[in-house]
Design a protein around this motif. Structure first.
Motif, mmCIF file in Angstrom:
data_model
loop_
_atom_site.group_PDB
_atom_site.id
_atom_site.type_symbol
_atom_site.label_atom_id
_atom_site.label_comp_id
_atom_site.label_asym_id
_atom_site.label_seq_id
_atom_site.Cartn_x
_atom_site.Cartn_y
_atom_site.Cartn_z
ATOM 1 N N GLY A 1 -2.095 1.508 -0.601
ATOM 2 C CA GLY A 1 -1.132 2.348 0.109
ATOM 3 C C GLY A 1 -0.984 3.738 -0.478
ATOM 4 O O GLY A 1 -1.942 4.308 -1.006
ATOM 5 N N LYS A 2 0.241 4.271 -0.424
ATOM 6 C CA LYS A 2 0.457 5.666 -0.841
ATOM 7 C C LYS A 2 0.461 5.816 -2.361
ATOM 8 O O LYS A 2 0.080 6.842 -2.896
ATOM 9 N N MET A 3 0.926 4.782 -3.061
ATOM 10 C CA MET A 3 1.031 4.887 -4.516
ATOM 11 C C MET A 3 -0.112 4.205 -5.263
ATOM 12 O O MET A 3 -0.484 4.617 -6.366
ATOM 13 N N SER B 1 -6.002 -5.428 -2.221
ATOM 14 C CA SER B 1 -5.371 -4.975 -0.984
ATOM 15 C C SER B 1 -6.243 -5.452 0.159
ATOM 16 O O SER B 1 -7.353 -5.951 -0.081
ATOM 17 N N ARG B 2 -5.788 -5.269 1.386
ATOM 18 C CA ARG B 2 -6.699 -5.583 2.498
ATOM 19 C C ARG B 2 -7.726 -4.455 2.640
ATOM 20 O O ARG B 2 -8.751 -4.624 3.222
ATOM 21 N N PHE B 3 -7.384 -3.284 2.119
ATOM 22 C CA PHE B 3 -8.209 -2.078 2.265
ATOM 23 C C PHE B 3 -8.477 -1.803 3.745
ATOM 24 O O PHE B 3 -9.612 -1.671 4.188
ATOM 25 N N SER B 4 -7.379 -1.706 4.491
ATOM 26 C CA SER B 4 -7.447 -1.321 5.906
ATOM 27 C C SER B 4 -8.160 0.021 6.026
ATOM 28 O O SER B 4 -8.797 0.295 7.040
ATOM 29 N N ASP C 1 -6.084 -10.527 1.917
ATOM 30 C CA ASP C 1 -4.831 -10.493 2.675
ATOM 31 C C ASP C 1 -3.887 -11.469 1.973
ATOM 32 O O ASP C 1 -4.085 -12.690 2.037
ATOM 33 N N LEU C 2 -2.907 -10.917 1.284
ATOM 34 C CA LEU C 2 -2.035 -11.747 0.437
ATOM 35 C C LEU C 2 -1.144 -12.670 1.261
ATOM 36 O O LEU C 2 -0.533 -13.593 0.724
ATOM 37 N N LEU D 1 2.907 -4.008 -5.400
ATOM 38 C CA LEU D 1 3.267 -2.818 -4.616
ATOM 39 C C LEU D 1 3.361 -3.078 -3.118
ATOM 40 O O LEU D 1 3.593 -2.156 -2.339
ATOM 41 N N ARG E 1 13.099 -9.504 -0.567
ATOM 42 C CA ARG E 1 11.919 -9.430 -1.455
ATOM 43 C C ARG E 1 12.349 -9.612 -2.910
ATOM 44 O O ARG E 1 11.749 -10.369 -3.661
ATOM 45 N N LEU F 1 12.816 1.898 -6.683
ATOM 46 C CA LEU F 1 12.326 3.282 -6.643
ATOM 47 C C LEU F 1 12.979 4.064 -5.508
ATOM 48 O O LEU F 1 13.160 3.543 -4.415
ATOM 49 N N ALA G 1 9.246 8.518 -4.198
ATOM 50 C CA ALA G 1 8.154 9.157 -4.931
ATOM 51 C C ALA G 1 7.704 10.370 -4.113
ATOM 52 O O ALA G 1 7.671 10.318 -2.883
ATOM 53 N N TYR H 1 2.835 13.495 0.915
ATOM 54 C CA TYR H 1 3.993 12.885 1.574
ATOM 55 C C TYR H 1 5.165 12.975 0.612
ATOM 56 O O TYR H 1 4.995 13.298 -0.568
#
Ligand SMILES: NC(=O)c1ccc[n+]([C@@H]2O[C@H](COP(=O)([O-])OP(=O)(O)OC[C@H]3O[C@@H](n4cnc5c(N)ncnc54)[C@H](OP(=O)(O)O)[C@@H]3O)[C@@H](O)[C@H]2O)c1
Length: 344
Positions: free
Chosen positions: A43-45, A70-73, A92-93, A110, A182, A202, A205, A210
């Motif tokens: 993702g973003k981070m 990650s799935r690495f979409s 895919d978790l 994350l 969560r 958090l 960020a 972004y």
């Protein structure tokens, strides 16, 4: 910290600054026994966090394997990580067999879903609850730093000093409440299995692609008025946030406890907009009036345990104003920090 540049000219330079570890991180990473597993790294981070950890290990002369899961979409993200010496593993978790993931003593979590919550509330709850439930089973024996959000708190009076970690979690809206869930699932796993960890709450960020400062700068660049009803916020340069997220492993406890993570200043949206408009040489139109409450975190515990973030706000404002004014690339993912009704 090395002297900071006046501007960041392009994404290569941004990636470089984003992944320069602090001395504290380099020393800490030297103590880790690998692999360091980062879940939800696409993702973003995640990409900059993995690159930061990898560089800290290199700086320490330590052969720590960093595994990005990650799935690495976005396949470009995977290529970017591979090119920086981070091992990538697609998973895919939610549905895949987590037994295929490497065993690890240290795990950073994350995974999350925020944007589009209103359109897909069931998906938001599923990602923020089912995945933590599976991960706490798979990594019951690890130290876990799980990302949460400052959104778990309700708005507080602006002069209150911000929400503390033990304050009641009574936010408005489905996304913030899914974030509370969560946290609760991680705490349940921690209590059940004795898993040490930290829940990192958090707040915003900021990258140059972004973040709340980019949101404001883009509105100013487009000549749109800035609504200051959400009058105050906290934010932190993403490199400092990532650096702290890895170091939070050092303060993992059983059962897991929350830790607020953001900049030390309570920032006025009006003043931020003025500062950006001045740097960008643009006129500023402000509408609305500051509400008496806002989403604000108190970072006393963070300062005590991990120290204050290194990068000065003025520098981040300089970088952001120049980046947006110069048409630097952005992700097109507004933070929606101005939302006050919980509808993200
Ligand atoms: N960025 C901020 O300012 C901010 C502020 C407050 C809290 N946080 C929290 O910090 C965490 C990281 O932030 P972020 O901005 O990087 O979030 P993000 O952009 O949403 O990244 C999370 C990534 O998790 C991956 N993911 C989602 N579902 C998955 C699944 N089923 N299996 C494997 N991977 C999955 C996705 O990448 P793939 O598509 O590659 O799977 C997604 O891009 C989030 O949990 C967020 O709640 C962030």
């Amino acid at each position: 910290m090395p002297s900071l540049p006046a501007t960041i000219p392009d994404e290569a330079a941004l990636d470089d600054w984003m992944s320069r570890p602090s001395d504290a991180l380099t020393s800490f990473v030297a103590t880790l026994r690998g692999p360091l597993v980062v879940l939800g790294a696409g993702g973003k981070m995640g990409p900059s966090l993995c690159a930061l950890a990898r560089r800290a290990a290199d700086a320490a002369g330590h052969d720590l394997e960093v595994v990005a899961v990650s799935r690495f979409s976005d396949p470009d993200v995977r290529r970017w990580l591979d090119a920086r010496g981070v091992r990538t593993q697609a998973c895919d978790l939610m549905t895949d067999d987590l037994g295929a993931l490497p065993d690890a003593e240290n795990v950073l979590y994350l995974v999350g879903l925020k944007f589009g919550t209103q359109q897909a509330p069931a998906q938001t709850w599923a990602v923020n609850t089912l995945v933590p439930a599976r991960v706490t089973e798979r990594y019951a024996g690890a130290r876990v730093v799980a990302l949460s959000s400052g959104n778990v708190y309700p708005f507080v009076p602006v002069a209150s000093g911000g929400s503390l970690e033990d304050d009641p979690l009574t936010p408005l809206g489905e996304y913030p409440n899914a974030c509370v869930a969560r946290e609760r699932l991680f705490q349940y796993g921690s209590q059940t299995h004795g898993t040490p960890g930290v829940l990192v709450r958090l707040n915003y960020a900021t990258d140059l692609r972004y973040g709340v400062l980019v949101d404001l700068a883009q509105q100013i660049a487009a000549g749109r008025p800035i609504d200051v009803t959400m009058g105050y916020l906290n934010c932190i340069w993403q490199r400092d946030a990532n650096d702290a997220v890895v170091r939070a492993l050092e303060v993992a406890e059983t059962p897991m406890r929350p830790l607020n993570l953001t900049g030390i200043e309570r920032l006025s949206v009006r003043r931020l907009a003025e500062a950006l408009a001045e740097r960008m040489g643009r006129d500023l139109e402000v509408v609305g009036q500051e509400a008496p409450t806002a989403l604000l975190s108190n970072v006393s515990r963070m300062v005590e345990t991990l120290g204050a973030p290194e990068t000065p706000l003025d520098t981040v404002l300089d970088w952001t104003a120049a980046w947006v004014a110069g048409g630097g690339p952005t992700l097109g993912k507004p933070t929606r920090f101005e939302v006050r009704d919980g509808h993200y």
